[in-house]
Design a protein around this motif. Sequence first.
Motif, PDB file in Angstrom:
ATOM      1  N   LYS A 113       0.886  -1.167   0.000  1.00  0.00           N
ATOM      2  CA  LYS A 113       0.000   0.000   0.000  1.00  0.00           C
ATOM      3  C   LYS A 113       0.922   1.214   0.000  1.00  0.00           C
ATOM      4  O   LYS A 113       1.528   1.533   1.013  1.00  0.00           O
ATOM      5  N   LEU A 114       1.051   1.846  -1.170  1.00  0.00           N
ATOM      6  CA  LEU A 114       1.944   2.991  -1.302  1.00  0.00           C
ATOM      7  C   LEU A 114       1.200   4.286  -1.000  1.00  0.00           C
ATOM      8  O   LEU A 114       0.020   4.431  -1.321  1.00  0.00           O
ATOM      9  N   LYS A 115       1.917   5.194  -0.378  1.00  0.00           N
ATOM     10  CA  LYS A 115       1.385   6.531  -0.154  1.00  0.00           C
ATOM     11  C   LYS A 115       2.384   7.534  -0.706  1.00  0.00           C
ATOM     12  O   LYS A 115       3.531   7.173  -1.000  1.00  0.00           O
ATOM     13  N   VAL A 116       1.957   8.766  -0.864  1.00  0.00           N
ATOM     14  CA  VAL A 116       2.831   9.817  -1.371  1.00  0.00           C
ATOM     15  C   VAL A 116       3.130  10.771  -0.224  1.00  0.00           C
ATOM     16  O   VAL A 116       2.221  11.331   0.387  1.00  0.00           O
ATOM     17  N   ASP A 117       4.412  10.923   0.076  1.00  0.00           N
ATOM     18  CA  ASP A 117       4.854  11.847   1.121  1.00  0.00           C
ATOM     19  C   ASP A 117       5.187  13.183   0.473  1.00  0.00           C
ATOM     20  O   ASP A 117       5.759  13.229  -0.618  1.00  0.00           O
ATOM     21  N   PRO A 118       4.850  14.289   1.160  1.00  0.00           N
ATOM     22  CA  PRO A 118       5.160  15.606   0.580  1.00  0.00           C
ATOM     23  C   PRO A 118       6.671  15.835   0.488  1.00  0.00           C
ATOM     24  O   PRO A 118       7.459  15.175   1.165  1.00  0.00           O
TER      25      PRO A 118
END
Length: 172
Positions: A113-118
Amino acid sequence: MAYIGGTYTADPNNVAGDYTPVPPGDYGFTIIETDYKATSAGTGHFIYIKCKIDDNDPNGEGGRTFEDRFNIENPNDKAVEIGQRQLNALLFATGKQAISDTDELLGLSAVAKLKVDPAKPYMKDGVQQPGSPSNSVGAYKARGTATSSAPVQQQTAQTGGAALPPWKRNAA
């Protein structure tokens, strides 16, 4: 002019890739590279993995890669606890019960489950750089399952919550 020691021929298959983050979501992957590295401060070690998203990804992200790191030796006990929990989740998701060498992870597959970090600003040569958004793994899941958190909780309960690395738990 300076001689470069031979002729360099441009290779169209060796061009810098797309460094924009993969959109958030679940992605099937295979581990294609691993290493055991010292931290930049030299006070610990982490396991590094590079993963390739399945070529047949329905979102069109097939072939793209992402990386993860698991702190396993660090003066910060919390960092080690988190790293061990993340590595444990990866092992359960891939069906691997124990490892003693990072090469044992090569070729294993699961779902991340990939997320995008700022973007995080950083300093380079005394000048602040803006940084870029990046991917991080929120969770690992076995293929065909809804979540991988149950096996991790079960393992913690079986070890009495002991903060032992997964590779040392079987030895105890």
